[in-house]
Write an enzyme that holds these catalytic residues in place. Structure first.
Site, PDB file in Angstrom:
ATOM      1  N   ASN A  34       3.126   8.939  29.772  1.00  0.00           N
ATOM      2  CA  ASN A  34       2.059   9.933  29.689  1.00  0.00           C
ATOM      3  C   ASN A  34       0.735   9.331  30.171  1.00  0.00           C
ATOM      4  O   ASN A  34      -0.331   9.863  29.880  1.00  0.00           O
ATOM      5  CB  ASN A  34       1.903  10.409  28.239  1.00  0.00           C
ATOM      6  N   HIS A 121       4.835  20.005  18.390  1.00  0.00           N
ATOM      7  CA  HIS A 121       5.322  18.627  18.263  1.00  0.00           C
ATOM      8  C   HIS A 121       5.820  18.297  16.848  1.00  0.00           C
ATOM      9  O   HIS A 121       5.342  18.855  15.859  1.00  0.00           O
ATOM     10  CB  HIS A 121       4.166  17.692  18.630  1.00  0.00           C
ATOM     11  N   GLU A 167       0.045  24.083  21.016  1.00  0.00           N
ATOM     12  CA  GLU A 167      -0.365  23.038  21.962  1.00  0.00           C
ATOM     13  C   GLU A 167      -0.959  23.752  23.168  1.00  0.00           C
ATOM     14  O   GLU A 167      -0.477  24.821  23.538  1.00  0.00           O
ATOM     15  CB  GLU A 167       0.852  22.204  22.405  1.00  0.00           C
ATOM     16  N   SER A 171       4.417  19.713  25.558  1.00  0.00           N
ATOM     17  CA  SER A 171       4.780  18.362  25.978  1.00  0.00           C
ATOM     18  C   SER A 171       6.128  18.273  26.679  1.00  0.00           C
ATOM     19  O   SER A 171       6.335  17.401  27.513  1.00  0.00           O
ATOM     20  CB  SER A 171       4.789  17.428  24.773  1.00  0.00           C
ATOM     21  N   ASP A 196      -3.529  21.526  19.885  1.00  0.00           N
ATOM     22  CA  ASP A 196      -3.171  20.146  20.218  1.00  0.00           C
ATOM     23  C   ASP A 196      -3.269  19.987  21.746  1.00  0.00           C
ATOM     24  O   ASP A 196      -2.476  20.569  22.489  1.00  0.00           O
ATOM     25  CB  ASP A 196      -1.742  19.885  19.706  1.00  0.00           C
ATOM     26  N   HIS A 199      -1.539  16.682  25.903  1.00  0.00           N
ATOM     27  CA  HIS A 199      -1.157  16.505  27.312  1.00  0.00           C
ATOM     28  C   HIS A 199      -2.145  17.136  28.291  1.00  0.00           C
ATOM     29  O   HIS A 199      -1.902  17.143  29.494  1.00  0.00           O
ATOM     30  CB  HIS A 199       0.264  17.057  27.534  1.00  0.00           C
ATOM     31  N   LYS A 229      -2.472   9.052  25.913  1.00  0.00           N
ATOM     32  CA  LYS A 229      -1.846   9.679  27.086  1.00  0.00           C
ATOM     33  C   LYS A 229      -2.807   9.518  28.270  1.00  0.00           C
ATOM     34  O   LYS A 229      -2.988   8.394  28.724  1.00  0.00           O
ATOM     35  CB  LYS A 229      -1.449  11.101  26.722  1.00  0.00           C
TER      36      LYS A 229
HETATM   37  N1  PMP Z   1       1.069  15.914  19.849  1.00  0.00           N
HETATM   38  C1  PMP Z   1       1.808  16.021  20.968  1.00  0.00           C
HETATM   39  C2  PMP Z   1       1.910  17.350  21.630  1.00  0.00           C
HETATM   40  C3  PMP Z   1       2.475  14.910  21.508  1.00  0.00           C
HETATM   41  O1  PMP Z   1       3.223  15.034  22.610  1.00  0.00           O
HETATM   42  C4  PMP Z   1       2.351  13.674  20.846  1.00  0.00           C
HETATM   43  C5  PMP Z   1       3.013  12.414  21.389  1.00  0.00           C
HETATM   44  N2  PMP Z   1       4.208  12.552  21.985  1.00  0.00           N
HETATM   45  C6  PMP Z   1       1.587  13.605  19.684  1.00  0.00           C
HETATM   46  C7  PMP Z   1       0.947  14.731  19.209  1.00  0.00           C
HETATM   47  C8  PMP Z   1       1.441  12.322  18.939  1.00  0.00           C
HETATM   48  O2  PMP Z   1       0.451  11.549  19.542  1.00  0.00           O
HETATM   49  P1  PMP Z   1       0.504   9.949  19.474  1.00  0.00           P
HETATM   50  O3  PMP Z   1       1.505   9.514  20.480  1.00  0.00           O
HETATM   51  O4  PMP Z   1      -0.899   9.548  19.780  1.00  0.00           O
HETATM   52  O5  PMP Z   1       0.892   9.584  18.070  1.00  0.00           O
END
Ligand code: PMP
Length: 385
Positions: A34, A121, A167, A171, A196, A199, A229
């Site tokens: 990412n 997520h 989101e 993701s 969120d 991405h 990311k």
């Molecule tokens: N939210 C989303 C949409 C994600 O894709 C991710 C990580 N894959 C996270 C939260 C968690 O973030 P972090 O990797 O900083 O713990």
């Protein structure tokens, strides 16, 4: 019975279902990370960290932010971030995972209702499980279903505050949430909207502020910007109304009972925010590379992918997906198979992530290898068509 046998039995079962995972060293051209803007190796961030070390910034925070772990670098970053995202306040967490679990386990109260997109997520799910509010999922991006859920809840006597959790860019699917409609819906129901931006931060929006840019600063919106990311570091910044951030400082267990992030990562994240503001050419190049890849995939594989840097190719079952990913890896392309439970049953996929760690030549090579790997597996091709 040997108590360890139970666990080796579970692992065997995962292997039989093509769901077993193992850690392996990085290899091949990056079509997985990412690190969208290739900031993880940024010279500017490295220099900022070196300068910080030279002026005596410590590598460790030494404790919780509420005890001795609160450093000027944390506060400086939060002030910078609040200015940048144009919100009342920003609060730093050690990861996006910690931030999401903190938000959802702390802010919605007993008697509230969380309505969340079915694709949010795992960290959001875990936060909801830890919290006291009831929660209901709605089908992906279905605003009418979210509305219906809140209306029914009110009609049945729900008196608390509703929370809508989405989101901005999903993701594993790379598609966007209908934020405009969701914001109208939130206002109509007096709901909070939690977005969120993991991405999208750094990749989209004016100065890289993300897709939720125009909703930031509103008193019913809270946003999560992850630092690991596009920003190329780690940690996460929650932006929103000051009173909610202050409440998190007082009540969010992942914030209170954890050692604060290294002051050096706060310095690094501050530099990332400057880079995304000052180097728009990174975003422009990424968008060009992503559309190059999207067109190549459409032409040679016949698969449609969304307008983003995340290009999923849904194959269906885990076994064939894993076999194609293995072939790509053997050809030198780091593409991973994403399988249940990360995605739902029957939706196993290759998740091709476009970053500035690649170029057109690498994309041509990948698509060529993908075409070859898929043609050798008739079950994969028929699943796609
Ligand atoms: N939210 C989303 C949409 C994600 O894709 C991710 C990580 N894959 C996270 C939260 C968690 O973030 P972090 O990797 O900083 O713990």
């Amino acid at each position: 019975m040997d108590p360890l046998k139970r666990y080796s039995g579970f692992l065997e079962e995962l292997k039989n279902q093509a769901r077993h995972r193992s850690l392996r060293a990085q290899s091949g051209v990056d079509f997985t990370s990412n690190d969208y803007l290739a900031l993880a190796h940024s010279g500017r961030i490295r220099d900022a960290i070196i300068r910080a070390l030279e002026r005596g910034v410590p590598s460790g925070s030494g404790g919780s932010r509420l005890l001795r772990g609160n450093h000027a670098e944390h506060e400086h970053l939060e002030q910078d971030a609040a200015r940048f995202f144009r919100t009342e306040r920003a609060l730093l967490f050690s990861s996006g995972y910690a931030a999401n679990t903190a938000l959802l386990s702390t802010l919605p109260q007993r008697g509230d209702l969380i309505v969340y997109d079915e694709y949010v997520h795992a960290s959001a799910h875990d936060g909801m499980k830890l919290g006291r509010a009831d929660s209901l999922s709605f089908p992906h991006n279905d605003v009418t279903a979210a509305e219906c859920a809140m209306r029914t809840w009110r009609q049945r006597g729900g008196t608390g505050t509703p929370w809508i959790v989405v989101e901005s860019l999903y993701s594993m699917d790379g598609d966007r949430a209908p934020l405009e409609d969701l914001s109208v819906l939130a206002r109509h129901f007096g709901a909070f909207l939690l977005i969120d931006e993991a991405h999208a931060t750094g990749v989209f929006g004016v100065d890289g502020r993300g897709l939720a840019d125009k909703f930031e600063g509103s008193d019913h919106v809270l946003v999560l910007h992850t630092g690991g990311k596009a920003l190329g570091v780690s940690g996460a910044l929650v932006t929103g109304p000051a009173v909610l951030c202050e409440f998190l400082v007082n009540r969010a267990r992942p914030f209170i009972f954890a050692t604060a992030p290294s002051p050096l990562s706060a310095v690094a994240l501050g530099e990332s925010l400057s880079i995304i503001r000052e180097e728009p050419e990174r975003r422009i190049r990424l968008a060009a590379l992503a559309s190059y890849a999207r067109e190549a995939i459409q032409q040679r594989i016949g698969a449609w992918t969304p307008q983003s840097q995340i290009l999923p190719i849904i194959i269906g079952q885990s076994g064939p997906t894993l076999r194609v990913a293995d072939k790509l890896q053997a050809a030198g392309f780091d593409v991973r198979a994403i399988r249940p439970p990360t995605v739902s049953e029957g939706k196993a996929r290759l998740r091709i992530s476009i970053t500035l760690n690649t170029d057109e030549t690498a994309i041509d090579g990948l698509v060529c290898a993908l075409e070859y790997a898929m043609h050798r597996q008739s079950d994969v091709l028929s699943a796609l068509r």
